[in-house]
Design an enzyme around this catalytic site. Structure first.
Site, mmCIF file in Angstrom:
data_model
loop_
_atom_site.group_PDB
_atom_site.id
_atom_site.type_symbol
_atom_site.label_atom_id
_atom_site.label_comp_id
_atom_site.label_asym_id
_atom_site.label_seq_id
_atom_site.Cartn_x
_atom_site.Cartn_y
_atom_site.Cartn_z
ATOM 1 N N ASP A 123 5.772 -1.983 -2.011
ATOM 2 C CA ASP A 123 4.924 -2.585 -0.996
ATOM 3 C C ASP A 123 4.056 -1.468 -0.419
ATOM 4 O O ASP A 123 4.371 -0.278 -0.573
ATOM 5 C CB ASP A 123 5.797 -3.219 0.081
ATOM 6 C CG ASP A 123 4.992 -3.750 1.247
ATOM 7 O OD1 ASP A 123 4.107 -4.586 1.014
ATOM 8 O OD2 ASP A 123 5.245 -3.311 2.385
ATOM 9 N N ASP A 157 1.584 -1.488 3.053
ATOM 10 C CA ASP A 157 1.570 -1.305 4.506
ATOM 11 C C ASP A 157 2.982 -1.457 5.059
ATOM 12 O O ASP A 157 3.642 -2.468 4.857
ATOM 13 C CB ASP A 157 0.636 -2.334 5.145
ATOM 14 C CG ASP A 157 0.007 -1.825 6.429
ATOM 15 O OD1 ASP A 157 0.536 -0.852 7.007
ATOM 16 O OD2 ASP A 157 -1.014 -2.389 6.856
ATOM 17 N N LYS A 166 4.745 -12.531 -2.714
ATOM 18 C CA LYS A 166 6.161 -12.303 -2.448
ATOM 19 C C LYS A 166 6.649 -13.265 -1.370
ATOM 20 O O LYS A 166 5.958 -13.458 -0.393
ATOM 21 C CB LYS A 166 6.358 -10.856 -1.987
ATOM 22 C CG LYS A 166 5.931 -9.807 -3.015
ATOM 23 C CD LYS A 166 6.002 -8.387 -2.452
ATOM 24 C CE LYS A 166 4.917 -8.115 -1.435
ATOM 25 N NZ LYS A 166 4.877 -6.715 -0.975
ATOM 26 N N ASP A 190 9.188 -3.257 3.389
ATOM 27 C CA ASP A 190 9.668 -3.262 4.771
ATOM 28 C C ASP A 190 10.011 -4.654 5.290
ATOM 29 O O ASP A 190 10.259 -4.818 6.482
ATOM 30 C CB ASP A 190 8.630 -2.609 5.694
ATOM 31 C CG ASP A 190 7.352 -3.434 5.800
ATOM 32 O OD1 ASP A 190 6.839 -3.868 4.750
ATOM 33 O OD2 ASP A 190 6.871 -3.642 6.929
#
Length: 288
Positions: A28, A30, A207, A232
């Site tokens: 991922d 950000d 996702k 995250d």
């Protein structure tokens, strides 16, 4: 086990075996390798470590606001050299889905940034105007930081037509940021449309849909358990890995806190402070 750095529901032996199998890391962006416009200080070292050990990597993002070209330019400004093959956004995944499942579709009404819309035009689609006479084949709703109220209303109008397929690019409620604001993401925009029309998207592409990881698996000729998905968010990043049969790694450098994580019934395979700590596990599993 050091709870200050990582936790795992797996035994130490099973954890090391799982890490030793990893040949590709899907990252991922950000909240994982940077936050907003700030690169985490450990990101370059982590990527260099992967390269030294023959572990390939790619960047997956649910954020469709930028094209592949824009993301590569941003990574370049942050000092990360990447290729177009290493980038896979929810916009590209949506284009792939439409081509496979609605090959006859040509005209789209898209809520999305100009950069995202350019990605769809590049793929050969015609974008409809904010006009009741300009009827689309498909409605696509994305994270739109340029959202105009009239276009939101038009999207709701097309969503009220059950015969028009309605696709959302990603399920995220908010987008991580290092600014003092809340960035309302695609999931929240879809919730507004649902409140107005009673209709939810027919499918949400990004996702945790496992297809993004399946594409990587097939592209590199890997097995699902040879891929780690690192991000995250449990409900997108980790869930993608779990849905695909890959190693799910949650990092606490973005949206999710440890307290939030522990409330989930299905825990990540690894919960680490950041990708640097995950990198240490990869090295340990290789006897370093």
């Amino acid at each position: 086990m050091d709870f200050d750095k990582y936790i795992s529901p797996l035994s130490e032996g099973k954890l090391m075996a799982a890490c030793a199998r990893i040949k590709h890391v899907a990252l991922d962006m950000d909240g994982t390798i940077y936050l907003g416009s700030t690169l985490f200080p450990y990101t370059k070292d982590f990527l260099d470590m992967l390269t030294r050990h023959g572990i390939s990597y790619s960047f997956l993002t649910n954020n469709p606001t930028k094209s592949n070209k824009d993301y590569l330019a941003k990574l370049g400004r942050l000092g990360i050299e990447a290729t177009e093959e290493q980038m896979y956004t929810s916009s590209i995944a949506t284009i792939d889905y439409i081509r496979l499942n609605h090959p006859e579709a040509k005209r789209l009404f898209c809520l999305g940034t100009p950069s995202m819309q350019a990605e769809f035009e590049k793929a050969g689609f015609i974008l409809c105007e904010d006009n009741a006479e300009d009827r689309p084949d498909i409605l696509v709703v994305a994270f739109d930081m340029t959202l105009a109220y009239s276009r939101l209303c038009r999207a709701a109008w097309w969503a009220s037509k059950p015969e028009i397929p309605y696709i959302a690019t990603n399920p995220d409620w908010v987008c991580p940021t290092d600014e003092e604001t809340i960035l309302v993401d695609c999931g929240s925009i879809c919730k507004a449309i649902e409140g107005a029309t009673g209709r939810r998207p027919d499918i949400v592409i990004g996702k945790p849909n496992p297809n993004m990881l399946y594409c990587i698996r097939d592209k590199y000729g890997l097995k699902s358990d040879e891929i780690a998905m690192c991000g995250d968010r449990i409900y997108t990043d980790v869930a993608t890995a779990q849905n695909a049969g890959s190693l799910g790694v949650l990092v606490l450098s973005g949206e999710t806190t440890l307290e939030m994580s522990l409330k989930y019934e299905r825990q990540p395979d690894i919960t680490a402070l950041n990708i640097a700590e995950f990198g240490k596990l990869l090295l340990k599993s290789r006897g370093e």
